[in-house]
Write an enzyme that holds these catalytic residues in place. Structure first.
Site, PDB file in Angstrom:
ATOM      1  N   ASP A 170      -1.591   1.958  -6.489  1.00 43.15           N
ATOM      2  CA  ASP A 170      -0.603   1.918  -5.436  1.00 43.15           C
ATOM      3  C   ASP A 170      -1.068   2.534  -4.259  1.00 43.15           C
ATOM      4  O   ASP A 170      -1.675   3.426  -4.125  1.00 43.15           O
ATOM      5  CB  ASP A 170       0.618   1.966  -5.893  1.00 43.15           C
ATOM      6  CG  ASP A 170       1.934   1.274  -5.228  1.00 43.15           C
ATOM      7  OD1 ASP A 170       1.473   0.605  -4.157  1.00 43.15           O
ATOM      8  OD2 ASP A 170       3.153   1.276  -5.603  1.00 43.15           O
ATOM      9  N   ASP A 171      -0.620   2.191  -3.246  1.00 43.03           N
ATOM     10  CA  ASP A 171      -0.968   2.772  -2.058  1.00 43.03           C
ATOM     11  C   ASP A 171       0.031   4.269  -1.790  1.00 43.03           C
ATOM     12  O   ASP A 171      -0.393   5.227  -1.197  1.00 43.03           O
ATOM     13  CB  ASP A 171      -0.411   2.014  -0.642  1.00 43.03           C
ATOM     14  CG  ASP A 171       0.980   1.578  -0.641  1.00 43.03           C
ATOM     15  OD1 ASP A 171       1.801   1.510  -1.622  1.00 43.03           O
ATOM     16  OD2 ASP A 171       1.538   1.075   0.627  1.00 43.03           O
ATOM     17  N   ASP A 175       6.690   7.152  -3.388  1.00 45.41           N
ATOM     18  CA  ASP A 175       7.713   7.830  -2.838  1.00 45.41           C
ATOM     19  C   ASP A 175       8.702   8.376  -3.520  1.00 45.41           C
ATOM     20  O   ASP A 175       8.569   9.506  -3.826  1.00 45.41           O
ATOM     21  CB  ASP A 175       8.369   6.654  -1.678  1.00 45.41           C
ATOM     22  CG  ASP A 175       9.257   7.123  -0.694  1.00 45.41           C
ATOM     23  OD1 ASP A 175       9.865   8.290  -0.830  1.00 45.41           O
ATOM     24  OD2 ASP A 175       9.419   6.680   0.409  1.00 45.41           O
TER      25      ASP A 175
END
Length: 162
Positions: A92-93, A96
């Site tokens: 995933d980028d 969070d």
């Protein structure tokens, strides 16, 4: 979660993203992965770059919707996967708050989970990441931005005086 949560912005250019992905790949060289599972949408481009750098030809996706622009909402799994992730690289980028990462971890508990960027709340959910970003920072990814002309300062000042 509200947009009031973000007090800073971190803008990632295409060049920076590519450099960061390559740096992460240096840490992954030598590992033998069956394939990559990209978390859509943010993980698609990093997964493609990683696939190129590590010469991985098999790519699948886990499709999850958890954001409406800057607002995190409930986790909505649009497409799951039919294995536990053993031998797979999960990409995933960003991690969070860790809510999306938690849902993906449940689906693929044996995958090696990497992100390019990680915030403190979600960091424990991934096995590896490259860059830590403050929790109150909104990351502007290059696929969310466009290039536009910016008038020179002298012209902006001249226009205001007229």
């Amino acid at each position: 979660m509200s947009t009031e949560r973000y007090h800073n912005q971190f803008t990632i250019s295409w060049d920076r993203l590519h450099r960061d992905v390559r740096m992460l790949c240096h840490q992954l060289i030598g590992r033998d992965f069956k394939g990559i599972v990209a978390v859509t949408r943010g993980g698609l481009i990093p997964a493609a770059l990683i696939a190129r750098e590590l010469d991985i030809r098999l790519i699948d996706t886990v499709c999850i919707k958890s954001y409406e622009h800057m607002e995190q909402s409930s986790i909505n799994v649009l497409k799951g996967i039919d294995h536990d992730g053993d031998g797979w690289l999960l990409v995933d980028d960003l991690v969070d708050t860790g809510k999306t990462a938690g849902a993906v971890r449940e689906m693929l508990p044996r995958a090696h989970f990497v992100t390019i960027y990680a915030k403190p709340e979600g960091r424990p959910m991934v096995d590896q990441y490259l860059t830590e970003v403050a929790q109150d920072t909104w990351i502007q990814f290059p696929w969310d931005m466009g290039i536009s002309f910016v008038e020179p300062l002298v012209d902006q000042l001249r226009t205001r005086k007229e």
